[in-house]
Design a protein around this motif. Sequence first.
Motif, PDB file in Angstrom:
ATOM      1  N   UNK A   1      12.341  -1.286 -12.888  1.00 42.30           N
ATOM      2  CA  UNK A   1      12.533  -0.285 -11.841  1.00 42.30           C
ATOM      3  C   UNK A   1      11.272  -0.126 -10.991  1.00 42.30           C
ATOM      4  N   UNK A   2      10.119  -0.015 -11.644  1.00 43.55           N
ATOM      5  CA  UNK A   2       8.868   0.173 -10.906  1.00 43.55           C
ATOM      6  C   UNK A   2       8.523  -1.067 -10.088  1.00 43.55           C
ATOM      7  N   UNK A   3       8.611  -2.231 -10.702  1.00 47.25           N
ATOM      8  CA  UNK A   3       8.279  -3.470 -10.002  1.00 47.25           C
ATOM      9  C   UNK A   3       9.241  -3.779  -8.872  1.00 47.25           C
ATOM     10  N   UNK A   4      10.517  -3.549  -9.106  1.00 50.14           N
ATOM     11  CA  UNK A   4      11.517  -3.824  -8.075  1.00 50.14           C
ATOM     12  C   UNK A   4      11.413  -2.900  -6.880  1.00 50.14           C
ATOM     13  N   UNK A   5      11.123  -1.643  -7.136  1.00 46.94           N
ATOM     14  CA  UNK A   5      11.001  -0.684  -6.032  1.00 46.94           C
ATOM     15  C   UNK A   5       9.665  -0.822  -5.314  1.00 46.94           C
ATOM     16  N   UNK A   6       8.621  -1.124  -6.068  1.00 43.34           N
ATOM     17  CA  UNK A   6       7.293  -1.171  -5.471  1.00 43.34           C
ATOM     18  C   UNK A   6       6.976  -2.441  -4.730  1.00 43.34           C
ATOM     19  N   UNK A   7       7.551  -3.537  -5.135  1.00 44.24           N
ATOM     20  CA  UNK A   7       7.233  -4.830  -4.520  1.00 44.24           C
ATOM     21  C   UNK A   7       8.502  -5.552  -4.094  1.00 44.24           C
ATOM     22  N   UNK A   8       9.368  -4.862  -3.372  1.00 43.64           N
ATOM     23  CA  UNK A   8      10.600  -5.490  -2.908  1.00 43.64           C
ATOM     24  C   UNK A   8      10.293  -6.499  -1.796  1.00 43.64           C
ATOM     25  N   UNK A   9      11.163  -7.456  -1.621  1.00 43.23           N
ATOM     26  CA  UNK A   9      10.945  -8.511  -0.626  1.00 43.23           C
ATOM     27  C   UNK A   9      10.829  -7.951   0.793  1.00 43.23           C
ATOM     28  N   UNK A  10      11.698  -7.022   1.226  1.00 44.35           N
ATOM     29  CA  UNK A  10      11.529  -6.485   2.591  1.00 44.35           C
ATOM     30  C   UNK A  10      10.189  -5.763   2.780  1.00 44.35           C
ATOM     31  N   UNK A  11       9.767  -5.042   1.764  1.00 43.93           N
ATOM     32  CA  UNK A  11       8.498  -4.316   1.867  1.00 43.93           C
ATOM     33  C   UNK A  11       7.315  -5.276   1.967  1.00 43.93           C
ATOM     34  N   UNK A  12       7.303  -6.294   1.132  1.00 47.97           N
ATOM     35  CA  UNK A  12       6.202  -7.262   1.149  1.00 47.97           C
ATOM     36  C   UNK A  12       6.201  -8.038   2.463  1.00 47.97           C
ATOM     37  N   UNK A  13       7.364  -8.370   2.973  1.00 50.72           N
ATOM     38  CA  UNK A  13       7.455  -9.063   4.261  1.00 50.72           C
ATOM     39  C   UNK A  13       6.884  -8.211   5.385  1.00 50.72           C
ATOM     40  N   UNK A  14       7.235  -6.946   5.398  1.00 49.29           N
ATOM     41  CA  UNK A  14       6.716  -6.033   6.413  1.00 49.29           C
ATOM     42  C   UNK A  14       5.205  -5.898   6.299  1.00 49.29           C
ATOM     43  N   UNK A  15       4.712  -5.745   5.093  1.00 46.45           N
ATOM     44  CA  UNK A  15       3.267  -5.616   4.892  1.00 46.45           C
ATOM     45  C   UNK A  15       2.530  -6.892   5.288  1.00 46.45           C
ATOM     46  N   UNK A  16       3.163  -8.045   5.110  1.00 46.47           N
ATOM     47  CA  UNK A  16       2.534  -9.315   5.472  1.00 46.47           C
ATOM     48  C   UNK A  16       2.316  -9.420   6.980  1.00 46.47           C
ATOM     49  N   UNK A  17       3.174  -8.793   7.753  1.00 49.14           N
ATOM     50  CA  UNK A  17       2.996  -8.800   9.202  1.00 49.14           C
ATOM     51  C   UNK A  17       1.893  -7.838   9.644  1.00 49.14           C
ATOM     52  N   UNK A  18       1.666  -6.802   8.870  1.00 48.09           N
ATOM     53  CA  UNK A  18       0.709  -5.764   9.252  1.00 48.09           C
ATOM     54  C   UNK A  18      -0.695  -6.061   8.728  1.00 48.09           C
ATOM     55  N   UNK A  19      -0.797  -6.486   7.474  1.00 42.93           N
ATOM     56  CA  UNK A  19      -2.090  -6.660   6.824  1.00 42.93           C
ATOM     57  C   UNK A  19      -2.403  -8.128   6.597  1.00 42.93           C
ATOM     58  N   UNK A  20      -3.661  -8.404   6.268  1.00 41.65           N
ATOM     59  CA  UNK A  20      -4.031  -9.784   5.957  1.00 41.65           C
ATOM     60  C   UNK A  20      -3.540 -10.142   4.558  1.00 41.65           C
ATOM     61  N   UNK A  21      -3.507 -11.429   4.303  1.00 40.60           N
ATOM     62  CA  UNK A  21      -2.899 -11.956   3.081  1.00 40.60           C
ATOM     63  C   UNK A  21      -3.554 -11.410   1.813  1.00 40.60           C
ATOM     64  N   UNK A  22      -4.880 -11.285   1.812  1.00 41.91           N
ATOM     65  CA  UNK A  22      -5.585 -10.785   0.621  1.00 41.91           C
ATOM     66  C   UNK A  22      -5.132  -9.393   0.227  1.00 41.91           C
ATOM     67  N   UNK A  23      -4.946  -8.521   1.204  1.00 40.41           N
ATOM     68  CA  UNK A  23      -4.529  -7.149   0.926  1.00 40.41           C
ATOM     69  C   UNK A  23      -3.104  -7.098   0.380  1.00 40.41           C
ATOM     70  N   UNK A  24      -2.228  -7.917   0.912  1.00 41.18           N
ATOM     71  CA  UNK A  24      -0.837  -7.958   0.435  1.00 41.18           C
ATOM     72  C   UNK A  24      -0.800  -8.472  -1.006  1.00 41.18           C
ATOM     73  N   UNK A  25      -1.600  -9.491  -1.310  1.00 42.28           N
ATOM     74  CA  UNK A  25      -1.661 -10.013  -2.678  1.00 42.28           C
ATOM     75  C   UNK A  25      -2.204  -8.950  -3.622  1.00 42.28           C
ATOM     76  N   UNK A  26      -3.227  -8.227  -3.188  1.00 42.02           N
ATOM     77  CA  UNK A  26      -3.786  -7.156  -4.012  1.00 42.02           C
ATOM     78  C   UNK A  26      -2.758  -6.056  -4.250  1.00 42.02           C
TER      79      UNK A  26
END
Length: 72
Positions: free
Chosen positions: A21-46
């Motif tokens: 539940x925590x992993x699925x809600x916190x790191x969902x594919x749409x959320x990570x995709x959106x963050x990848x457009x906003x932040x640099x790769x290192x921050x998204x990986x972190x």
Amino acid sequence: MPISAVLLEKGMGIGAVMALIIGGAGASIPEVTLLAFIFEKRLVIAFVGTVLGVAVLAGLLFQILANVGIIT
């Protein structure tokens, strides 16, 4: 959440359910995709690493508490 109740009913451990539940809600594919457009790769990986790390630790904690008998 209804899916967690079904998973617990079918025999899945409380720790694994909480981590899912925590992993699925916190790191969902749409959320990570959106963050990848906003932040640099290192921050998204972190961010993803932190969310998944917290999910694993919470799952372990819940499983230990269930094994001890504090939660059911």
